[in-house]
Design a protein around this motif. Structure first.
Motif, PDB file in Angstrom:
ATOM      1  N   LYS A  83       0.870  -1.151   0.023  1.00 17.51           N
ATOM      2  CA  LYS A  83       0.246   0.109   0.131  1.00 17.51           C
ATOM      3  C   LYS A  83       0.859   1.350  -0.096  1.00 17.51           C
ATOM      4  O   LYS A  83       0.416   2.260  -0.717  1.00 17.51           O
ATOM      5  N   ILE A 105       1.229   4.310  -2.778  1.00 16.61           N
ATOM      6  CA  ILE A 105       0.971   5.604  -2.602  1.00 16.61           C
ATOM      7  C   ILE A 105       2.415   6.523  -3.164  1.00 16.61           C
ATOM      8  O   ILE A 105       2.311   7.485  -3.574  1.00 16.61           O
ATOM      9  N   GLN A 144      -3.730  13.515  -2.442  1.00 17.80           N
ATOM     10  CA  GLN A 144      -4.582  12.153  -2.225  1.00 17.80           C
ATOM     11  C   GLN A 144      -3.561  11.371  -1.683  1.00 17.80           C
ATOM     12  O   GLN A 144      -4.044  10.728  -0.552  1.00 17.80           O
ATOM     13  N   ASP A 145      -2.282  11.303  -1.785  1.00 16.26           N
ATOM     14  CA  ASP A 145      -1.261  10.613  -0.814  1.00 16.26           C
ATOM     15  C   ASP A 145      -1.228  11.028   0.442  1.00 16.26           C
ATOM     16  O   ASP A 145      -1.561  10.174   1.414  1.00 16.26           O
ATOM     17  N   ASN A 191      -4.493   9.309   2.088  1.00 15.85           N
ATOM     18  CA  ASN A 191      -4.515   7.903   1.926  1.00 15.85           C
ATOM     19  C   ASN A 191      -3.330   7.694   3.292  1.00 15.85           C
ATOM     20  O   ASN A 191      -3.811   6.716   3.890  1.00 15.85           O
TER      21      ASN A 191
END
Length: 232
Positions: free
Chosen positions: A121, A125, A136-137, A140
Motif C-alpha cells: 500500500k 502511494i 491524495q497521498d 491515504n
C-alpha cells in the motif's frame, strides 16, 4: 478526514435556520482546537456529567463537529482567494506538503517493513508525483496511519505529522482548485462555514455548561471547561 466529517453531519448543519446561526467570535482554528481539547478533557468526567443531565452523544460527536468546521473553513478560505493569491499560496506551501508526503512514506516503509500487504500500500502511494497525487497521498497516508497505530507507535512516530497531513490534504486541495481557476460562490460557503461553527459551538457550550455546574468548587477540573482563548 474533515471532508468526511462534514458529509456525515451535513444534514443537521445545513438544517440550521438563519436566526440560529452564530458568527464566529474567535478564530475558527482556535474554536476547532478548543473543541478537540475539550473532547480529551471531558473523558474522565463522564460518570459525573451524565447524571447532571449531559447528553454524552454531544461528546461523542465533538470530533466530527470539529472536523466539519475545519473543512467548511478551508472551503470558505479557498473561495475567498483570488486565482493569483491561490497560485502564490500554493507556490509557498506545496513544497512543505510534498516533503511531508515523502517523510511519511519513509516512516511508514520502516514501520510496516514486516507486513507485505501494508508495504504494498505504501509503495502504491509512492507512485505518481502530480499536485493532485500528492494531496491524495496525504489523505491515504492519514487513513493508513490511523488504521495501524501500534506499528507506528513502535518506531516512536510523531503523530503531529499525521495531523498536519490531514490539515493540508483538506486546505491545500481547496487552494489548488482555486489556483486552477475554478469559480466559487463565496457567500454560500461562508453561510455553510457559519452554520458548521454554530453546530460545533452548540455542543461545546452545552458540555461546558454542565462541566461548570458539576465542578464549580473543583478548580482543577473547572478550568478545563473555560475557553482558553477568551480567558487569555
Amino acid at each position: 478526514m474533515s471532508k468526511q466529517d462534514f458529509e456525515t453531519l451535513q444534514e443537521p448543519i445545513l438544517a440550521l435556520r438563519p436566526e440560529e446561526v452564530k458568527i464566529p467570535n474567535m478564530p475558527v482554528h482556535a474554536s476547532v482546537q478548543e473543541a478537540e481539547d475539550l473532547f480529551e478533557w471531558v473523558q474522565e468526567d463522564q460518570e459525573k456529567l451524565e447524571p447532571a443531565g449531559l447528553d454524552w452523544q454531544l461528546v461523542t460527536d465533538l470530533p466530527l463537529r470539529a472536523g466539519a468546521l475545519r473543512y467548511s473553513e478551508a472551503i470558505w478560505n479557498r473561495d475567498s482567494l483570488t486565482r493569483e493569491e491561490a497560485q502564490e499560496q500554493w507556490k509557498e506551501q506545496s513544497p512543505e506538503a510534498f516533503d511531508l508526503r515523502d517523510v511519511l512514506v519513509h516512516d511508514f516503509t520502516h514501520a510496516f517493513r514486516r507486513q507485505s500487504d501494508l508495504t504494498n500500500k505504501v509503495r502504491a502511494i509512492r507512485e505518481g508525483g502530480s499536485n493532485s497525487d500528492m494531496l491524495q497521498d496525504l489523505n491515504n497516508l492519514y487513513q493508513l496511519g490511523m488504521d495501524n497505530k501500534p506499528l507506528l507507535d513502535a518506531i516512536g512516530f510523531d503523530w503531529e505529522k499525521l495531523e498536519q497531513a490531514r490539515t493540508w490534504s483538506d486546505e491545500l486541495a481547496s487552494v489548488l482548485a482555486r489556483a486552477n481557476g475554478e469559480r466559487f460562490d463565496t457567500e454560500e460557503t461562508k453561510v455553510i462555514r457559519d452554520k458548521a461553527y454554530t453546530y460545533l459551538k452548540e455542543a461545546v457550550d452545552e458540555i461546558r455548561l454542565h462541566g461548570k455546574y458539576v465542578f464549580w468548587r473543583d478548580d482543577n477540573r473547572y478550568r478545563g471547561y473555560i475557553s482558553k482563548y477568551h480567558r487569555e
